[in-house]
Design an enzyme around this catalytic site. Structure first.
Site, PDB file in Angstrom:
ATOM      1  N   CYS B  42      49.069   3.300-102.642  1.00  0.00           N
ATOM      2  CA  CYS B  42      49.913   2.569-103.438  1.00  0.00           C
ATOM      3  C   CYS B  42      49.683   1.052-103.262  1.00  0.00           C
ATOM      4  O   CYS B  42      49.227   0.533-102.019  1.00  0.00           O
ATOM      5  CB  CYS B  42      51.142   2.684-102.679  1.00  0.00           C
ATOM      6  SG  CYS B  42      52.702   1.769-103.340  1.00  0.00           S
ATOM      7  N   TRP B  43      49.535   0.376-104.397  1.00  0.00           N
ATOM      8  CA  TRP B  43      49.343  -1.213-104.279  1.00  0.00           C
ATOM      9  C   TRP B  43      50.506  -2.069-104.112  1.00  0.00           C
ATOM     10  O   TRP B  43      50.265  -3.323-104.433  1.00  0.00           O
ATOM     11  CB  TRP B  43      48.395  -1.213-105.613  1.00  0.00           C
ATOM     12  CG  TRP B  43      47.425  -2.279-105.589  1.00  0.00           C
ATOM     13  CD1 TRP B  43      46.565  -2.745-104.589  1.00  0.00           C
ATOM     14  CD2 TRP B  43      46.772  -3.486-106.795  1.00  0.00           C
ATOM     15  NE1 TRP B  43      45.694  -4.013-104.954  1.00  0.00           N
ATOM     16  CE2 TRP B  43      45.931  -4.045-106.347  1.00  0.00           C
ATOM     17  CE3 TRP B  43      47.292  -3.364-108.072  1.00  0.00           C
ATOM     18  CZ2 TRP B  43      45.279  -5.176-106.967  1.00  0.00           C
ATOM     19  CZ3 TRP B  43      46.999  -4.404-108.914  1.00  0.00           C
ATOM     20  CH2 TRP B  43      45.946  -5.307-108.334  1.00  0.00           C
ATOM     21  N   GLU B  44      51.875  -1.428-104.113  1.00  0.00           N
ATOM     22  CA  GLU B  44      52.875  -2.373-104.184  1.00  0.00           C
ATOM     23  C   GLU B  44      52.816  -3.051-105.542  1.00  0.00           C
ATOM     24  O   GLU B  44      53.180  -4.188-105.402  1.00  0.00           O
ATOM     25  CB  GLU B  44      53.152  -3.093-102.858  1.00  0.00           C
ATOM     26  CG  GLU B  44      53.452  -2.390-101.599  1.00  0.00           C
ATOM     27  CD  GLU B  44      53.696  -3.495-100.561  1.00  0.00           C
ATOM     28  OE1 GLU B  44      53.557  -4.598-100.594  1.00  0.00           O
ATOM     29  OE2 GLU B  44      54.283  -2.906 -99.381  1.00  0.00           O
TER      30      GLU B  44
END
Lengths: 622, 159
Positions: B42-44
């Site tokens: 997840c890359w935010e």
């Protein structure tokens, strides 16, 4: 396991990957190919995919020729010095002369571009950068692409390019699978524009565990541009030119607006300016031509990005870390404070999350900087990618084979990260490259170059079997053990990624070895990569999502192999701060003022390396 | 996590599944609600957070460096063409920001190139792209060429 086969036939222009490069290609293709069938195959959802998915606060490539701010050749000279001389200046000039028209279109489409209230011009962040409210940049360009394309296939992981069975070295489309349904998708196309992404996560990231997704470049940029093209036998260039970024620590928040617009600066733990003290020794390594701070001061020629990294790395190694960004003064101005925060919110929200969670308010505290793990890409301050033809009115014979941005495979074009030698294209330049490739692809078809393409059932069936092998492998061997992920017959994609990252980090100059490597290490790395390839045949995927990760890993592995080959080939340290060849620490212009070109033979897997001439743009009479 | 989904707010509509660039928002088969199946990829990027009509998705900073007790909430309003952010620090400090996301109503400002007049033969043979040369300088000036700029490519020269 039965997987439905869905064939899309009669495609004229297939766009693989619809980030900024791919959307530009799809948009422009409709103008030059009114009656052509234009299809997009995208791994995620075109509305939020690619590196710009979460937004962008600046357009980093805009000339401003309408206001006489810059000429295309100025940008070429800038990119040349930033990349230590090694760029494709024909491609850069071509991109730069068209990029303003792209940006003007963006504004027409509704992208909010900030204006300087005094001059009425676009608000400059730096000489090449303009500031935008770009949270919805990607949905806006996606709308343009959707309006031009006949069909958009979202959630298709393209695994291989199809090749013409009737004519050697000509592309014939692509194949992949739908990550939701698992269906096998065959796209038969006269031309393919590869707009897939560069490589994050081929080197071990600084973050660990749950946080390992916090890389600077998107974790979904899985080197597919390179994996697809190298596997098909396209020539690649400058793959050794990996990039390391100096960013805010842990969050990797951008520093461009801070340096350029907010006028912040860096200092070591003692509060001292440290950069200039590393320049004399650095000048010995790279020569006065590349680092001349006095001349830089006079001519405003920038210090190359990699050399500024070198100073940070050296200062930290000398025990005077951490490096701080001095924000406290600038942030006393409420307007500048707002710019500082919105800069993150518009493109790296994770940095805002980090500061909120650690109570770092840059108004009261100077935040830390760090250098990132290396990435391989073609559109930021680095220029890895395919060896492509340039435009006919600019390119010399070595750079020209008929169609702008066509790779060495007939009918296969590139845009964005896929094109080598064109750094500093960023988002607007990538979109522009897509436009240029689309025009050339339509011309290629109109010239009759794509006639009589043959795609055998044999090729289609062979690829299908290959694609689903990880699912089959899992099914066959999962019951050999009680439970868990430790299995003597297979590894899963995460385990494979861990191995790749460790290997590349330790042998190819990653963060834990201070970006240092040498011939011995690189040769060991290649050996380990070769053995890893055998294990990739035994990858196991539990479901379609893992199958996606399996193919991303295979693309990353192929790109990593090419990077290692290139790093071995160039026997010098051309970009100190990006990586160091410990056995050849100096820049060696006598032997290496050249572009490097590789080709992997698709049958044997052997690499052939060559040097290509570096042409520089000069004024008449110079 | 970094993204997580509140059990009582999610209605399983799948907007987040549809938009996630990393293919990590999935529907849990037992509860029929969404969740992040692979936090380490997840890359935010907040694409799912912005897309969720129920405001059921939130982000908790990465466990390897972000302590608990913070929040960064977002509301993206397509009709108003704005995005609003609320940042809450661990120590209670709060910051609010509002930015435009577009200057034109969605779906109205981008032409369909299939409907605009096609290129002339002359334009096809030139180096021009759609809308050029006007779109470059927004005046009658032509495209830059090596000749017009008084330039040439010189082989193997460094300066």
């Amino acid at each position: 396991m039965a997987h439905k086969t869905i064939v899309e036939d009669g495609i004229d222009v297939l766009v693989v990957g619809a980030g900024l490069g791919g959307t530009g290609a799809a948009w422009e293709a409709r103008f030059w190919g009114k009656d052509k069938k234009i299809v997009i195959a995208e791994k995620a959802n075109i509305d939020r995919s690619g590196a710009v998915a979460q937004g962008l606060y600046a357009i980093n490539c805009y000339m401003g020729t309408r206001w006489g701010e810059n000429k295309p050749e100025d940008h070429v000279r800038y990119a040349r010095i930033d990349l230590m001389g090694m760029v494709r200046e024909d491609l850069l000039f071509d991109m730069a002369r068209h990029v303003d028209s792209t940006v003007h279109q963006f504004e027409e489409w509704g992208l909010p571009i900030m204006k300087d209230p005094k001059t009425g011009r676009y608000l400059r962040e730096g000489r090449w950068q303009i500031m935008i409210h770009g949270e919805s940049y990607k949905p806006i360009v996606a709308e343009a692409a959707k309006k031009s394309a006949d069909k958009v296939f979202n959630r298709i992981c393209v695994t291989h390019l199809l090749m013409d069975d009737g004519k050697k070295n000509r592309v014939a489309g692509a194949v992949g699978f739908n990550v939701r349904t698992g269906d096998y998708h065959v796209f038969k196309a006269k031309t393919v524009i590869c707009g897939a992404g560069g490589a994050s996560n081929i080197f071990k990231p600084r973050s660990v565990g749950e946080g390992s997704g916090r890389t600077w470049y998107a974790p979904w940029s899985s080197a597919s541009a390179y994996g697809l093209m190298i596997d098909a036998g396209a020539k690649m260039t400058q793959m050794e030119n990996r990039i390391v970024l100096a960013r805010f620590k842990d969050g990797y928040g951008p520093v461009g607006a801070y340096f350029l617009h907010l006028k912040t600066y860096t200092q070591n733990c003692l509060g001292e300016e440290y950069e200039s003290k590393w320049f004399p020794a650095l000048q010995q390594m790279v020569g006065k031509e590349y680092l001349d701070p006095e001349a830089s001061h006079l001519t405003h020629r920038p210090i190359p990005t990699c050399l500024r990294n070198h100073c940070i790395i050296s200062e930290v190694n000398a025990g005077r870390g951490p490096i701080h960004m001095v924000t406290m003064r600038a942030f006393q101005d409420p307007h500048l404070e707002e710019v500082g925060w919105e800069n993150f919110l518009g493109m790296t929200i994770g940095q805002a999350v980090l500061w909120a969670s650690t109570d770092v308010d840059p108004k009261n505290e100077n935040p830390e900087l760090t250098t990132s793990e290396p990435y391989v890409m073609g559109s930021h301050a680095t220029g890895s990618g395919a060896w492509c033809s340039g435009p006919e009115d600019v390119s010399p014979p070595e750079y020209f084979w008929g169609y702008n941005r066509m790779t060495t495979i007939e009918g296969l074009f590139g845009a964005g990260d896929a094109v080598g030698g064109t750094p500093h294209a960023f988002s607007s330049g990538s979109f522009t490259e897509g436009r240029l490739a689309a025009k050339a692809a339509c011309k290629y078809i109109d010239d009759g170059k794509a006639e009589g393409i043959v795609v055998s059932d044999g090729q289609i069936n062979r690829r299908k079997k290959e694609i689903y092998k990880p699912l089959e492998h899992y099914k066959t061997y999962r019951n050999a053990i009680v439970a868990g992920d430790v299995n003597p017959h297979y590894i899963n994609p995460k385990q494979g990624l861990d191995r790749l990252q460790k290997l590349m980090d330790e042998y190819c100059g990653g963060v834990t070895v201070n970006y240092m490597t040498n011939e011995k290490l690189l040769n060991i790395g290649l050996k380990k990569l070769a053995i890893m390839e055998e294990d990739l045949e035994k990858l196991a995927a539990e479901d379609n999502h893992e199958l996606l990760r399996a193919w991303e890993l295979k693309h990353r592995h192929r790109a990593a192999e090419c990077v290692t080959q290139h790093t071995l080939f160039r026997k010098e340290t051309r970009w100190p701060g990006y990586y160091y060849r410990g056995d050849a620490m100096k820049v060696d212009d006598a032997n290496w003022h050249v572009l490097t070109v590789s080709r992997r033979d698709p049958e044997s897997g052997e690499y052939t390396m060559e040097k290509a001439p570096c042409y520089h743009l000069v004024a008449e009479g110079e | 996590m970094p993204t997580f989904v509140y059990m009582t707010r999610c209605d399983g509509c799948g907007h987040c599944v549809d938009i996630c660039p990393s293919d990590i928002m999935h529907i849990d088969k037992t509860y029929r609600r969404a969740y992040n199946i692979e936090p380490s990829m997840c890359w935010e990027c907040y694409s799912c957070v912005k897309a969720c009509p129920q405001h059921a998705i939130d982000v908790r900073g990465y466990a390897d460096f972000a302590p608990l007790g913070h929040s960064v909430r977002v509301h993206r309003d397509e009709e108003k063409g704005t995005i609003a952010w609320r940042i809450k620090f661990r120590n209670g400090t709060e910051k609010n920001f509002l930015s435009p996301i577009t200057t034109k109503p969605w779906g109205t400002a981008i032409p369909k190139l299939a409907d605009v007049p096609g290129p002339s033969r002359e334009m096809r043979d030139s180096q021009l792209l759609y809308g050029e040369p006007k779109d470059i300088r927004l005046d009658d000036g032509g495209l830059h060429t090596l000749q017009s700029a008084g330039l040439k490519l010189k082989k193997g020269v460094y300066y």
